[in-house]
Design a protein around this motif. Sequence first.
Motif, short mmCIF file in Angstrom:
data_model
loop_
_atom_site.label_atom_id
_atom_site.label_comp_id
_atom_site.label_asym_id
_atom_site.label_seq_id
_atom_site.Cartn_x
_atom_site.Cartn_y
_atom_site.Cartn_z
N SER A 25 0.82 -1.20 0.00
CA SER A 25 0.00 0.00 0.00
C SER A 25 0.86 1.25 0.00
O SER A 25 0.60 2.21 -0.75
CB SER A 25 -0.93 -0.01 1.22
N VAL A 26 1.90 1.26 0.82
CA VAL A 26 2.80 2.41 0.90
C VAL A 26 3.63 2.53 -0.37
O VAL A 26 3.79 3.63 -0.93
CB VAL A 26 3.71 2.30 2.14
N VAL A 27 4.15 1.42 -0.86
CA VAL A 27 4.98 1.43 -2.06
C VAL A 27 4.20 1.96 -3.26
O VAL A 27 4.72 2.75 -4.06
CB VAL A 27 5.53 0.01 -2.34
N GLU A 28 2.96 1.54 -3.39
CA GLU A 28 2.14 2.01 -4.51
C GLU A 28 1.92 3.51 -4.45
O GLU A 28 1.89 4.19 -5.49
CB GLU A 28 0.82 1.24 -4.53
N GLN A 29 1.77 4.05 -3.24
CA GLN A 29 1.64 5.51 -3.09
C GLN A 29 2.94 6.22 -3.48
O GLN A 29 2.91 7.27 -4.12
CB GLN A 29 1.27 5.85 -1.66
N ILE A 30 4.07 5.62 -3.11
CA ILE A 30 5.37 6.22 -3.46
C ILE A 30 5.57 6.18 -4.97
O ILE A 30 6.09 7.13 -5.57
CB ILE A 30 6.51 5.49 -2.73
N ILE A 31 5.16 5.08 -5.60
CA ILE A 31 5.27 4.99 -7.06
C ILE A 31 4.48 6.13 -7.71
O ILE A 31 4.98 6.80 -8.63
CB ILE A 31 4.74 3.62 -7.55
N ASP A 32 3.26 6.37 -7.24
CA ASP A 32 2.44 7.45 -7.79
C ASP A 32 3.11 8.81 -7.58
O ASP A 32 3.13 9.66 -8.49
CB ASP A 32 1.06 7.46 -7.14
N ARG A 33 3.67 9.02 -6.39
CA ARG A 33 4.34 10.30 -6.09
C ARG A 33 5.57 10.48 -6.97
O ARG A 33 5.85 11.58 -7.44
CB ARG A 33 4.72 10.35 -4.60
N GLU A 34 6.32 9.40 -7.17
CA GLU A 34 7.53 9.48 -8.00
C GLU A 34 7.16 9.80 -9.45
O GLU A 34 7.81 10.65 -10.09
CB GLU A 34 8.31 8.17 -7.94
N ARG A 35 6.14 9.16 -9.97
CA ARG A 35 5.74 9.43 -11.35
C ARG A 35 5.23 10.87 -11.49
O ARG A 35 5.52 11.54 -12.50
CB ARG A 35 4.66 8.43 -11.78
N SER A 36 4.50 11.36 -10.50
CA SER A 36 4.03 12.75 -10.53
C SER A 36 5.20 13.72 -10.48
O SER A 36 5.21 14.75 -11.17
CB SER A 36 3.09 13.01 -9.35
N ALA A 37 6.21 13.39 -9.67
CA ALA A 37 7.40 14.25 -9.56
C ALA A 37 8.15 14.29 -10.89
O ALA A 37 8.61 15.36 -11.31
CB ALA A 37 8.31 13.73 -8.45
N ARG A 38 8.26 13.15 -11.55
CA ARG A 38 8.93 13.13 -12.85
C ARG A 38 8.16 13.96 -13.88
O ARG A 38 8.77 14.69 -14.68
CB ARG A 38 9.08 11.68 -13.33
N GLU A 39 6.85 13.85 -13.88
CA GLU A 39 6.02 14.63 -14.81
C GLU A 39 6.19 16.12 -14.55
O GLU A 39 6.29 16.93 -15.49
CB GLU A 39 4.56 14.24 -14.66
#
Length: 357
Positions: A243-257
């Motif tokens: 659950s936490v990892v999936e949230q971090i993945i979303d945050r990382e992708r948003s940061a890259r965008e």
Amino acid sequence: MSLERFLKNAVSSWMSEEGPDSDIVLSSRIRLARNLKEYKFPIIFSRDEAVEIINWARNGLGSESFSDTCSFELLTMNDLKPIEKRVLVEKHLVSPNLAENAPYGAVLLSDNEEISVMINEEDHIRIQCLYPGLQLKEALIMAGKIDDWIEEKGVYAFDEERGYLTSCPTNVGTGLRASVMMHLPGLVLTRQINRIIPAINQLGLVVRGIYGEGSEALGNIFQISNQITLGKSEEDIVEDLLSVVEQIIDRERSAREALVKTSDIQLEDRVFRSYGILSNARVIETKEAAKCLSDLRLGIDLGYIKNISKTILNELMILTQPGFLQQYAGGPLNPDERDIRRAALIRERLILEENRE
């Protein structure tokens, strides 16, 4: 030995294969700690008991296949050279503690090196499954199968109330450590990582560097794992981490965008400068290599650089470590020689990529 042949023999499947969400999650690991009921724990056992346990592992586990597709080879630490032990640590197949502080330790390695069973580390048995990408559930299922297979050959130290008994109280219960290795350059470059790490710690998880406790997060690579092993089922521990990892993945992708939108040319320049250094440097230290490899992988993921394998970060972050460099060189190297050899290996690896086109 040519680099291509060396890579074929040196690269584990988790380093060379892609998995789910592998643009951000480099690997998933499940580790189970177990002890045999009839023996003292490693912190107080005798040399004779340690040897008995290794013989038990050799005769009961190393002598037969776990399944039709998986067999193990047993390696004893005393029989390995220092460089060989270091390479096993760098590939994340054994712990530094087993390699450096367990004179009567051993490891059972599967053919593809996805599974390793450490013998006489902090506990009698430590089962590890290491998969590419985000595959925690798959790794847990495989670890459970290995666990059942081993338990058919020995009785575990188990308490009905406390669960599996281990040398360290923090492992009592399930004995489970689940972890993911993540590449998070977007969160680092946008400076969000400093807010995220304390929040993760408050959830009962821990964030470490590429080689676990006490190691630095080189190349923007972080390991996130559970701390609590008692009072939760193995499945719940994995679900909480996921659950936490999936949230971090979303945050990382948003940061890259966000970086692409606000600093596209600067980001592209950063990527190609690092690519130029890696392609041309004659001397390069570990930290600079890690930073440039992180930039290169980010450039590949964002489409700035094409025709280079995404797994190059996984490979070169490991292959440019001291043990591997000395193994490839065929003998000991001093720090300056390692920096020269590291630069040469990276250049050769990039040339291999170009020649494959």
